[in-house]
Scaffold this motif. Structure first.
Motif, mmCIF file in Angstrom:
data_model
loop_
_atom_site.group_PDB
_atom_site.id
_atom_site.type_symbol
_atom_site.label_atom_id
_atom_site.label_comp_id
_atom_site.label_asym_id
_atom_site.label_seq_id
_atom_site.Cartn_x
_atom_site.Cartn_y
_atom_site.Cartn_z
ATOM 1 N N LEU A 142 0.832 -1.197 0.000
ATOM 2 C CA LEU A 142 0.000 0.000 0.000
ATOM 3 C C LEU A 142 0.866 1.245 0.000
ATOM 4 C CD1 LEU A 142 -2.583 -1.033 2.742
ATOM 5 C CD2 LEU A 142 -2.859 -1.238 0.261
ATOM 6 N N SER A 143 0.251 2.360 -0.334
ATOM 7 C CA SER A 143 0.952 3.635 -0.231
ATOM 8 C C SER A 143 1.202 3.957 1.235
ATOM 9 C CB SER A 143 0.117 4.752 -0.864
ATOM 10 O OG SER A 143 -1.054 4.981 -0.104
ATOM 11 N N ALA A 144 2.206 4.772 1.495
ATOM 12 C CA ALA A 144 2.535 5.137 2.871
ATOM 13 C C ALA A 144 1.347 5.783 3.570
ATOM 14 C CB ALA A 144 3.740 6.074 2.875
ATOM 15 N N ALA A 145 0.530 6.519 2.808
ATOM 16 C CA ALA A 145 -0.620 7.209 3.397
ATOM 17 C C ALA A 145 -1.695 6.240 3.873
ATOM 18 C CB ALA A 145 -1.212 8.179 2.381
ATOM 19 N N ASP A 146 -1.747 5.039 3.277
ATOM 20 C CA ASP A 146 -2.793 4.076 3.624
ATOM 21 C C ASP A 146 -2.344 3.025 4.633
ATOM 22 O OD1 ASP A 146 -4.586 5.277 1.887
ATOM 23 O OD2 ASP A 146 -3.968 4.020 0.188
#
Length: 259
Positions: A142-146
């Motif tokens: 996943l992206s770091a934001a998620d």
């Protein structure tokens, strides 16, 4: 009661002195001893609020029993249980800054976990230590934001299952593996420890919920032979406001599993 109840309990804006003024009506001698063993006022406040809410809610289900009359003990693994005057309910609780949740079940063992959605965590390091390889790889894709949001979903599900099992951290968090899809999908794999391999005749119901900025996971386990009705994803949710106000609320169930 029938089935499963969840109670959301916002931490009230009352003083420790006010909570202490009720202690003579609610606490057992053992609880008073444990209270005095907590030196910090925050620990005393949480201890008192937990006992008051638990005793009041048990009497909600059994109005003929006064809150002060409930008795508690612990299993060999340390899980608190009701030992009298009646003990037909399983309960569990969790708290985070500003909020507490409690769960009660009449048809299985229940576990609940609560985390604030803004909790600062090192998702990469913690998942590498406590998650299975598949869970860790899923998270790192996943992206770091998620990642933190997904980490808290899986973490609370694991904690709820460990609590429902009644065996605490003597069972590794890796025993319960969860794969989450992008929508509402949720799959669970229960890895048997060596001492119980081939003897996992337990059915599970799991809920992953969002409420007021918090992540809540609820787990209920029961012996398959004792499940008398088909799985039902519904449960009752109420809010308990200090001192004794009760009202219905809605939790947003984002994922559900039965198996």
């Amino acid at each position: 009661m029938n089935g499963t109840d969840v109670w959301v309990i916002p931490v009230p804006q009352v003083s420790l002195a006010e909570l202490l003024s009720h202690s003579h009506r609610y606490l057992s001698d053992d609880e008073r001893h444990r209270l005095h063993g907590r030196r910090l006022s925050k620990g005393q406040f949480t201890f008192l609020l937990t006992r008051y809410a638990l005793r009041d809610l048990l009497s909600f289900y059994a109005p003929d029993i006064a809150p002060a009359d409930w008795e508690f003990s612990r299993t060999e693994s340390g899980k608190p249980v009701v030992s009298g005057p009646v003990s037909q309910l399983s309960f569990n609780l969790s708290h985070a800054d500003g909020m507490m949740v409690m769960a009660f079940a009449s048809d299985g063992e229940v576990g609940i976990d609560l985390e604030h959605g803004d909790r600062a965590v090192n998702a990469e390091a913690l998942s590498a230590r406590y998650f299975t390889d598949a869970e860790h790889q899923q998270l790192m894709s996943l992206s770091a934001a998620d990642r933190v949001s997904r980490f808290l979903e899986i973490w609370t599900l694991k904690e709820a299952c460990v609590k429902a099992s009644g065996l605490g951290l003597s069972r590794a968090l890796r025993q319960y593996e969860f794969i989450l899809q992008d929508d509402t999908g949720l799959s669970m794999i229960e890895h048997a420890p060596l001492d119980t391999a081939g003897d996992l005749s337990v059915s599970w119901q799991l809920w992953s919920c969002a409420y007021a900025g918090y992540r809540i996971a609820l787990a209920k386990s029961a012996l398959m032979a004792n499940r008398e009705s088909p799985a039902d994803p519904d449960f009752t949710v109420r809010e308990f406001l200090w001192p004794q106000q009760i009202r219905p609320v809605q939790l947003r169930v984002e994922r559900y599993f039965s198996g």
